[in-house]
Scaffold this active site. Structure first.
Site, PDB file in Angstrom:
ATOM      1  N   HIS A 169       9.803  58.045  47.486  1.00 27.61           N
ATOM      2  CA  HIS A 169      10.279  57.010  46.568  1.00 27.61           C
ATOM      3  C   HIS A 169      11.780  56.780  46.687  1.00 27.61           C
ATOM      4  CE1 HIS A 169       6.499  58.557  44.951  1.00 27.61           C
ATOM      5  NE2 HIS A 169       6.339  57.368  44.384  1.00 27.61           N
TER       6      HIS A 169
ATOM      7  N   ASP B 140       8.468  53.920  47.906  1.00 27.98           N
ATOM      8  CA  ASP B 140       7.863  53.144  46.832  1.00 27.98           C
ATOM      9  C   ASP B 140       8.816  52.933  45.660  1.00 27.98           C
ATOM     10  OD1 ASP B 140       5.684  53.735  48.454  1.00 27.98           O
ATOM     11  OD2 ASP B 140       4.332  54.165  46.789  1.00 27.98           O
TER      12      ASP B 140
END
Length: 400
Positions: A278, A123
């Site tokens: 992430h 992400d």
């Protein structure tokens, strides 16, 4: 504890995308030649205004979709204790608010169907360090799903194109990364629409999936996403590596421990799984490329299969985009065409019945592991000092 700061990562030459090249997506148009035009997109990292002609067209898209948007009040934005600050929303199980209770609907993608299959995702990028992750995955012949923030896509279009041309799946992760349940309907539409539009202009295709920042979704947000042709993807239960906390002081050691607990729990599931990670910071990319992914690929007891989320759903990559989805093997509940002045196709609404909370079994204790392997990992990613010491000392699961 932080890793040493390095210069912006550099893509290997074989991953640099060339305008006009043929994408690895059946039926996709040639890769566009794209350059940012000032004034053509909203301000970076801010909730976009809702009175622009483009946003008004997307609002009409939602209104024409056939999806009923539940009348639910927006939550109050807060950095801490959202369930306490929004106690009434948290108590209302009919709204299926994921943040307070982990509620999901059947229309949400939260796992992979096959046991021991990991739908890999990252992400918040593209970032200055995503190139390191792409370089590693190219070596490992591994595909992932990237949940793209629109502001960062137009800031680093070459990285977004590299992700796409390498065969990774792209998905919408909003324009400015807000908690979507705190926004108005129109603001949610603008957040999703501008990110989808940025990805379309840069790559030539429009994702038909989205992930809400922080997992913050309820039936109002779901319905708006579905009306715009985007199926929500969250992650499995509490499978959060917490890597996003590292830049603010969370220990890399604890991230590795959290990851090992996730894999311990995943082995007990009857399905596959999706993990939150992430590619925004150097530290999170170092952890992914230097430990988490190599460790998962090396495991043999049990052996894991790592792939993008679209692949773990047994669907071709072409099903991930509006322009290339042929509606024959569509895994998603909606395939609406992004509004360009005409009405969108009818979407299937998310459920509005009783909450369907999905939880996972509690994590088993982390297994003991190999300091030698961790030392090699630290060397491979260039960790030094305290971060390298953590990688060597951590009790990680052994290779065999």
């Amino acid at each position: 504890m932080s890793a040493p700061v390095q210069a912006t990562a550099v893509l290997r030459s074989n991953l640099v995308a060339t305008p006009g090249a043929t994408p690895p997506v059946s039926g996709a148009p040639p890769l566009p030649s794209w350059a940012f035009t000032p004034g053509s997109f909203p301000a970076l990292d801010q909730i976009p205004p809702t009175d622009s002609p483009q946003v008004q067209a997307w609002i009409q898209e939602v209104q024409s979709s056939g999806v009923t948007i539940p009348t639910l009040s927006a939550n109050t934005a807060t950095q801490d204790n959202p369930c306490t600050v929004n106690a009434a929303s948290a108590a209302d199980t009919s709204r299926c608010w994921w943040t307070c209770g982990g509620c999901t609907r059947d229309t949400d993608i939260v796992s992979c169907p096959d046991k021991l299959t990991w739908g890999v995702s990252f992400d918040d990028g593209p970032s200055d360090y995503t190139a390191d992750l792409l370089n590693y995955m190219d070596d490992a012949k591994l595909k992932s799903t990237f949940f793209v923030v629109g502001s960062r896509a137009i800031s680093r279009p070459n990285i977004l194109q590299a992700e796409y041309m390498a065969g990774h799946q792209l998905s919408v992760h909003t324009w400015s990364h807000p908690s979507l349940t705190t926004l108005t309907n129109e603001q949610i539409i603008a957040e999703l629409g501008w990110t989808r539009e940025a990805i379309r202009q840069i790559t030539g295709v429009s994702p038909n999936t989205m992930r809400p920042p922080y997992g913050d979704i309820d039936d109002r947000v779901r319905a708006i996403a579905m009306a715009m042709g985007m199926t929500p993807i969250i992650w499995t239960g509490d499978f959060d590596t917490n890597d996003w906390h590292v830049p603010s002081g969370y220990s890399p050691y604890q991230v590795i421990q959290d990851f090992d607990k996730i894999l311990d729990t995943a082995a007990t599931l009857n399905t596959g799984f999706i993990v939150l990670a992430h590619d925004l910071y150097q530290q999170t990319v170092d952890l992914a490329a230097g430990y988490i992914l190599p460790d998962a690929l090396a495991r043999t007891n049990p052996k894991l299969s790592l792939m993008s989320i679209i692949e773990c759903q047994h669907k071709p990559l072409s099903d991930a985009y509006v322009e290339t989805n042929n509606n024959q093997t569509n895994p998603f509940a909606s395939n609406a065409v992004p509004a360009t002045g005409t009405a969108a196709a009818t979407a299937t609404p998310a459920g509005t019945g009783a909450a369907n909370s999905k939880t996972t079994a509690s994590s088993a204790a982390a297994a003991s592991g190999s300091a030698t392997k961790n030392a090699a990992v630290a060397k491979n990613v260039g960790w030094t000092g305290a971060v390298a010491a953590v990688a060597v000392a951590v009790g990680a699961v052994a290779l065999l």
